[in-house]
Design a protein around this motif. Sequence first.
Motif, PDB file in Angstrom:
ATOM      1  N   LEU A  26       0.668  -1.267  -0.100  1.00  0.00           N
ATOM      2  CA  LEU A  26       0.061   0.056   0.034  1.00  0.00           C
ATOM      3  C   LEU A  26       0.759   1.288  -0.092  1.00  0.00           C
ATOM      4  O   LEU A  26       0.422   2.262  -0.401  1.00  0.00           O
TER       5      LEU A  26
ATOM      6  N   LYS B 155      -7.752   2.108  -0.671  1.00  0.00           N
ATOM      7  CA  LYS B 155      -7.179   1.289   0.351  1.00  0.00           C
ATOM      8  C   LYS B 155      -5.674   2.189   0.516  1.00  0.00           C
ATOM      9  O   LYS B 155      -5.328   2.373   1.586  1.00  0.00           O
ATOM     10  N   ALA B 156      -5.140   2.518  -0.466  1.00  0.00           N
ATOM     11  CA  ALA B 156      -3.790   3.520  -0.428  1.00  0.00           C
ATOM     12  C   ALA B 156      -4.017   4.577   0.093  1.00  0.00           C
ATOM     13  O   ALA B 156      -3.405   5.231   0.636  1.00  0.00           O
TER      14      ALA B 156
END
Length: 205
Positions: free
Chosen positions: A13, A57-58
Amino acid sequence: MARPRQFDEESVLEAAGEIFWSRGYEATSTRDLTDRMGLTHASLYNAFGDKRGLYLKALKHYLDRNLHSRIARMEATYSPGLTIVGYFHEVVERSLADAEHRGCLLVNTALEARSEDPEMLGIVADETAEIEAFFLRSVAAAQASGEIPANQPPEDIARLLLSVQFGLRVLVRVRPERELMNGIVRPVMAMLTLPWPLPDSNPDG
């Protein structure tokens, strides 16, 4: 039985966030991501669904490691008024120290988000509300203690500070100039009778 993941999600990530931050969501290809993250296309899709899922998500990972941790650290370190000063000091210094002049991933997301993606717009809106709430807590507490004047509604000041932060992060992408940044923040701090730069800091970075 599902096979266990053969990679460290936090590192992946982090790598994805870096390339999204540098290139933007639309300009980043799946090939760019797999090359940087060291994953196959199949692994990326199995773990995150698609590029958009990975981006969200990142972005959350970036916000937790940068914005949320900064707010918690400032509130634990300084008085309410100096919390505001310290927060902007770090925004300016980190922005100017970034050789790529990428600004802020949250602000960049706000600039890229489209009306047909209400989920992404909602995430950005929620995060800006969280920043505004942080400013409101700090301003209200500083007014109550006499650290800053109580001649303006704390809600208005919090919204002003939010707009200043976003303006700084956009401008630094095209004009990464210390005097420009200081010239934007200094009069706002003067209005609040707060020092600028942060006491005991190096004004040259």
